[in-house]
Scaffold this active site. Structure first.
Site, PDB file in Angstrom:
ATOM      1  N   ARG A 152       0.809  -1.222   0.000  1.00 30.04           N
ATOM      2  CA  ARG A 152       0.000   0.000   0.000  1.00 30.04           C
ATOM      3  C   ARG A 152       0.843   1.274   0.000  1.00 30.04           C
ATOM      4  O   ARG A 152       0.369   2.332   0.391  1.00 30.04           O
ATOM      5  CB  ARG A 152      -0.978   0.010   1.180  1.00 30.04           C
ATOM      6  CG  ARG A 152      -2.035  -1.077   1.064  1.00 30.04           C
ATOM      7  CD  ARG A 152      -3.041  -1.008   2.176  1.00 30.04           C
ATOM      8  NE  ARG A 152      -4.066  -2.026   1.998  1.00 30.04           N
ATOM      9  CZ  ARG A 152      -4.990  -2.309   2.909  1.00 30.04           C
ATOM     10  NH1 ARG A 152      -5.028  -1.644   4.051  1.00 30.04           N
ATOM     11  NH2 ARG A 152      -5.889  -3.253   2.669  1.00 30.04           N
ATOM     12  N   LYS A 176       4.110  11.253 -11.540  1.00 28.90           N
ATOM     13  CA  LYS A 176       3.205  10.452 -12.364  1.00 28.90           C
ATOM     14  C   LYS A 176       3.820   9.077 -12.591  1.00 28.90           C
ATOM     15  O   LYS A 176       4.941   8.961 -13.096  1.00 28.90           O
ATOM     16  CB  LYS A 176       2.970  11.127 -13.714  1.00 28.90           C
ATOM     17  CG  LYS A 176       2.057  12.333 -13.671  1.00 28.90           C
ATOM     18  CD  LYS A 176       1.797  12.827 -15.087  1.00 28.90           C
ATOM     19  CE  LYS A 176       0.844  13.989 -15.116  1.00 28.90           C
ATOM     20  NZ  LYS A 176       0.579  14.437 -16.510  1.00 28.90           N
ATOM     21  N   GLU A 212      11.573  17.076 -24.724  1.00 27.09           N
ATOM     22  CA  GLU A 212      10.934  17.572 -23.506  1.00 27.09           C
ATOM     23  C   GLU A 212      11.505  18.924 -23.102  1.00 27.09           C
ATOM     24  O   GLU A 212      10.789  19.776 -22.560  1.00 27.09           O
ATOM     25  CB  GLU A 212      11.100  16.556 -22.377  1.00 27.09           C
ATOM     26  CG  GLU A 212      10.453  15.203 -22.631  1.00 27.09           C
ATOM     27  CD  GLU A 212       8.927  15.253 -22.672  1.00 27.09           C
ATOM     28  OE1 GLU A 212       8.342  16.284 -22.264  1.00 27.09           O
ATOM     29  OE2 GLU A 212       8.304  14.258 -23.088  1.00 27.09           O
ATOM     30  N   LYS A 246       9.944  22.229 -14.394  1.00 24.18           N
ATOM     31  CA  LYS A 246       8.994  21.170 -14.067  1.00 24.18           C
ATOM     32  C   LYS A 246       8.579  21.263 -12.602  1.00 24.18           C
ATOM     33  O   LYS A 246       7.396  21.117 -12.264  1.00 24.18           O
ATOM     34  CB  LYS A 246       9.646  19.809 -14.360  1.00 24.18           C
ATOM     35  CG  LYS A 246       8.761  18.583 -14.055  1.00 24.18           C
ATOM     36  CD  LYS A 246       7.681  18.401 -15.101  1.00 24.18           C
ATOM     37  CE  LYS A 246       6.832  17.155 -14.834  1.00 24.18           C
ATOM     38  NZ  LYS A 246       7.511  15.903 -15.229  1.00 24.18           N
ATOM     39  N   GLU A 255      -2.437  17.805 -11.151  1.00 27.31           N
ATOM     40  CA  GLU A 255      -2.861  18.178 -12.503  1.00 27.31           C
ATOM     41  C   GLU A 255      -4.335  18.558 -12.573  1.00 27.31           C
ATOM     42  O   GLU A 255      -5.120  18.023 -13.356  1.00 27.31           O
ATOM     43  CB  GLU A 255      -2.582  17.047 -13.510  1.00 27.31           C
ATOM     44  CG  GLU A 255      -2.593  17.531 -14.953  1.00 27.31           C
ATOM     45  CD  GLU A 255      -2.183  16.474 -15.963  1.00 27.31           C
ATOM     46  OE1 GLU A 255      -2.582  16.604 -17.124  1.00 27.31           O
ATOM     47  OE2 GLU A 255      -1.466  15.543 -15.584  1.00 27.31           O
ATOM     48  N   ARG A 266      -0.752  22.480 -14.578  1.00 27.80           N
ATOM     49  CA  ARG A 266       0.124  21.367 -14.929  1.00 27.80           C
ATOM     50  C   ARG A 266      -0.236  20.758 -16.277  1.00 27.80           C
ATOM     51  O   ARG A 266       0.590  20.110 -16.923  1.00 27.80           O
ATOM     52  CB  ARG A 266       0.095  20.300 -13.830  1.00 27.80           C
ATOM     53  CG  ARG A 266       1.078  19.169 -14.053  1.00 27.80           C
ATOM     54  CD  ARG A 266       1.240  18.323 -12.813  1.00 27.80           C
ATOM     55  NE  ARG A 266       2.083  17.163 -13.076  1.00 27.80           N
ATOM     56  CZ  ARG A 266       2.536  16.349 -12.134  1.00 27.80           C
ATOM     57  NH1 ARG A 266       2.257  16.563 -10.871  1.00 27.80           N
ATOM     58  NH2 ARG A 266       3.282  15.297 -12.446  1.00 27.80           N
ATOM     59  N   ASN A 304       1.550  18.952 -21.053  1.00 23.51           N
ATOM     60  CA  ASN A 304       1.136  17.992 -22.075  1.00 23.51           C
ATOM     61  C   ASN A 304       1.271  18.546 -23.491  1.00 23.51           C
ATOM     62  O   ASN A 304       0.822  17.915 -24.453  1.00 23.51           O
ATOM     63  CB  ASN A 304      -0.313  17.558 -21.830  1.00 23.51           C
ATOM     64  CG  ASN A 304      -0.468  16.740 -20.574  1.00 23.51           C
ATOM     65  OD1 ASN A 304       0.285  15.795 -20.340  1.00 23.51           O
ATOM     66  ND2 ASN A 304      -1.426  17.100 -19.733  1.00 23.51           N
ATOM     67  N   HIS A 331       1.859  16.268 -26.414  1.00 22.71           N
ATOM     68  CA  HIS A 331       1.628  14.892 -25.986  1.00 22.71           C
ATOM     69  C   HIS A 331       0.281  14.323 -26.415  1.00 22.71           C
ATOM     70  O   HIS A 331       0.149  13.115 -26.564  1.00 22.71           O
ATOM     71  CB  HIS A 331       1.784  14.782 -24.469  1.00 22.71           C
ATOM     72  CG  HIS A 331       3.207  14.858 -24.009  1.00 22.71           C
ATOM     73  ND1 HIS A 331       3.993  15.970 -24.218  1.00 22.71           N
ATOM     74  CD2 HIS A 331       3.994  13.960 -23.369  1.00 22.71           C
ATOM     75  CE1 HIS A 331       5.201  15.755 -23.716  1.00 22.71           C
ATOM     76  NE2 HIS A 331       5.229  14.546 -23.206  1.00 22.71           N
ATOM     77  N   HIS A 351       1.115  11.006 -28.003  1.00 19.26           N
ATOM     78  CA  HIS A 351       0.688   9.737 -27.420  1.00 19.26           C
ATOM     79  C   HIS A 351      -0.179   8.938 -28.387  1.00 19.26           C
ATOM     80  O   HIS A 351      -0.071   7.697 -28.457  1.00 19.26           O
ATOM     81  CB  HIS A 351      -0.083   9.983 -26.118  1.00 19.26           C
ATOM     82  CG  HIS A 351       0.793  10.328 -24.957  1.00 19.26           C
ATOM     83  ND1 HIS A 351       0.285  10.734 -23.742  1.00 19.26           N
ATOM     84  CD2 HIS A 351       2.146  10.302 -24.813  1.00 19.26           C
ATOM     85  CE1 HIS A 351       1.291  10.968 -22.906  1.00 19.26           C
ATOM     86  NE2 HIS A 351       2.418  10.714 -23.537  1.00 19.26           N
ATOM     87  N   HIS A 353       9.315   7.826 -28.005  1.00 16.75           N
ATOM     88  CA  HIS A 353       8.482   8.846 -27.366  1.00 16.75           C
ATOM     89  C   HIS A 353       8.925  10.258 -27.736  1.00 16.75           C
ATOM     90  O   HIS A 353       8.093  11.116 -28.073  1.00 16.75           O
ATOM     91  CB  HIS A 353       8.530   8.663 -25.843  1.00 16.75           C
ATOM     92  CG  HIS A 353       7.773   9.702 -25.080  1.00 16.75           C
ATOM     93  ND1 HIS A 353       6.392   9.784 -25.097  1.00 16.75           N
ATOM     94  CD2 HIS A 353       8.203  10.724 -24.294  1.00 16.75           C
ATOM     95  CE1 HIS A 353       6.005  10.804 -24.339  1.00 16.75           C
ATOM     96  NE2 HIS A 353       7.081  11.391 -23.845  1.00 16.75           N
TER      97      HIS A 353
END
Length: 372
Positions: A124, A146, A188, A230, A240, A244, A248, A251, A255, A268
């Site tokens: 957990r 993330k 990036e 960042k 987010e 934030r 993206n 992306h 993606h 990527h």
């Protein structure tokens, strides 16, 4: 090179330090020991990185008094799955890691995402240490919390927010990277510059050759500058819910290109580069992004060795309707409405929700037409 401390919010208890330097990898065990008195730890790495650095990491942790259990999985985005996570959990549970035992991600963005997801779910939730070995991970993926895996329906659709307890970014590890990995990391960096920092964009234009040549001073400054950008965004919006989303940029298109290519033949960073070109073109078509800024963006992308449009080597790029359909499954879709991050000038971007399918198709046709 000063360390960078990330405090998620003024009232949030979570904070962590990003250590950046050239040749600091051997200090891993000592720095982790300063964080936790645990008797054991787990290390996750992929087959490529493990061959280069796993033994050194294990020795550093053992010298600091840890009992080390390592799990190595086959390299590649295609292995960023729940099955790989399940195999890692089996290994660490069998080794009887405790709740105080940290999980160390030794590798690039795929390793970091999966090791973080393992750490978020093992017992957990256990501590998580990022040791990025690619430029892309150092400047972006290792910071922000993330974590997760891909699904056939789309990239990063299963995951959580689980922030690391420490990041160690040794720029000396980047010296073994092939040129493609450095180029993909630069995607990036260009993203951060376009959405947040015009000065960084100008610095990249002036220092790109030094970065591509692997000069330590240039790499240290590049990583630190991007981590600060960042970190500033993440600290203002840890989960987010607002600003934030600007991270993206490139992306949503990228993606979808990756997903429909089956994560084969389109790394990527290349997908993000093409995604930025598509978003820039879409913004320019709307009159939101000046032609001179679009030209600067495309020129910097090309100088970094990245594609603006499909190349002859990229045979896996899907037809435009298939890519559009994949974009509708993006995790950033809200109430059925796709959200796009579009630049308004170099150094600033905004979220748009009123983009119609015709505009998307036009942008995709631009990047999907092979450059002559």
């Amino acid at each position: 090179m000063p360390d960078i401390t990330i405090q998620l919010s003024p009232v949030h208890e979570t904070r962590y330090t990003v250590h950046i330097g050239h040749g600091i990898f051997s200090q891993l065990g000592r720095l982790v020991r300063n964080l936790t008195p645990a008797p054991s730890c787990g290390i996750m790495s992929d087959s490529n990185v493990a061959a280069l650095y796993l033994k050194t990491a294990e020795q550093s942790m053992e010298h600091a008094g840890y009992r080390v259990t390592s799990h190595v999985f086959p390299a590649g985005e295609a292995n960023k799955t729940l099955a790989t996570v399940s195999a890692a959990l089996d290994v660490f549970l069998h080794a009887r890691l405790e709740r105080s035992s940290p999980i160390i991600a030794l590798g690039g963005g795929v390793v970091g995402d999966m090791a973080g997801f393992v750490a978020a779910t093992l017992l957990r939730g256990v501590a998580f240490i990022q040791v990025p070995t690619t430029l892309l991970a150092a400047v972006d993926a290792s910071v922000g919390g993330k974590v997760g895996v891909d699904h056939p329906a789309g990239k990063n659709l299963i995951g959580a927010f689980h922030h690391p307890h420490m990041v160690m970014s040794d720029t000396a590890l980047l010296s073994t990277l092939p040129p493609l990995e450095i180029q993909c990391g630069l995607a990036e960096c260009i993203k951060h510059a376009v959405i947040q920092d015009a000065d960084l964009f100008s610095w990249l234009e002036q220092n790109l050759e030094a970065i591509l040549a692997g000069e330590p001073e240039a790499l240290n400054r590049l990583v630190a500058w991007n981590v600060r950008i960042k970190a500033d965004v993440v600290m203002s919006d840890p989960l987010e819910h607002g600003v934030r989303a600007l991270l993206n940029f490139g992306h949503t298109f990228g993606h979808a290109l990756e997903t429909t290519a089956g994560y084969q033949g389109l790394p990527h960073g290349q997908a993000v580069a093409m995604g930025m070109a598509a978003a820039g073109k879409l913004a320019a078509n709307r009159g939101k992004f000046a032609p001179r800024d679009l030209a600067r963006l495309e020129t910097l992308i090309r100088r970094a060795g990245l594609p603006v449009r499909r190349t002859s080597a990229q045979r896996n790029i899907a037809p435009v309707p298939v890519v559009i359909d994949a974009m509708r499954s993006d995790k950033k879709v809200q109430q059925g409405q796709m959200r796009f991050i579009l630049p308004t000038c170099i150094g600033r971007a905004e979220v748009f929700t009123d983009v119609d399918v015709g505009e998307i198709r036009s942008a995709l046709e631009f990047i999907s037409t092979q450059q002559q």
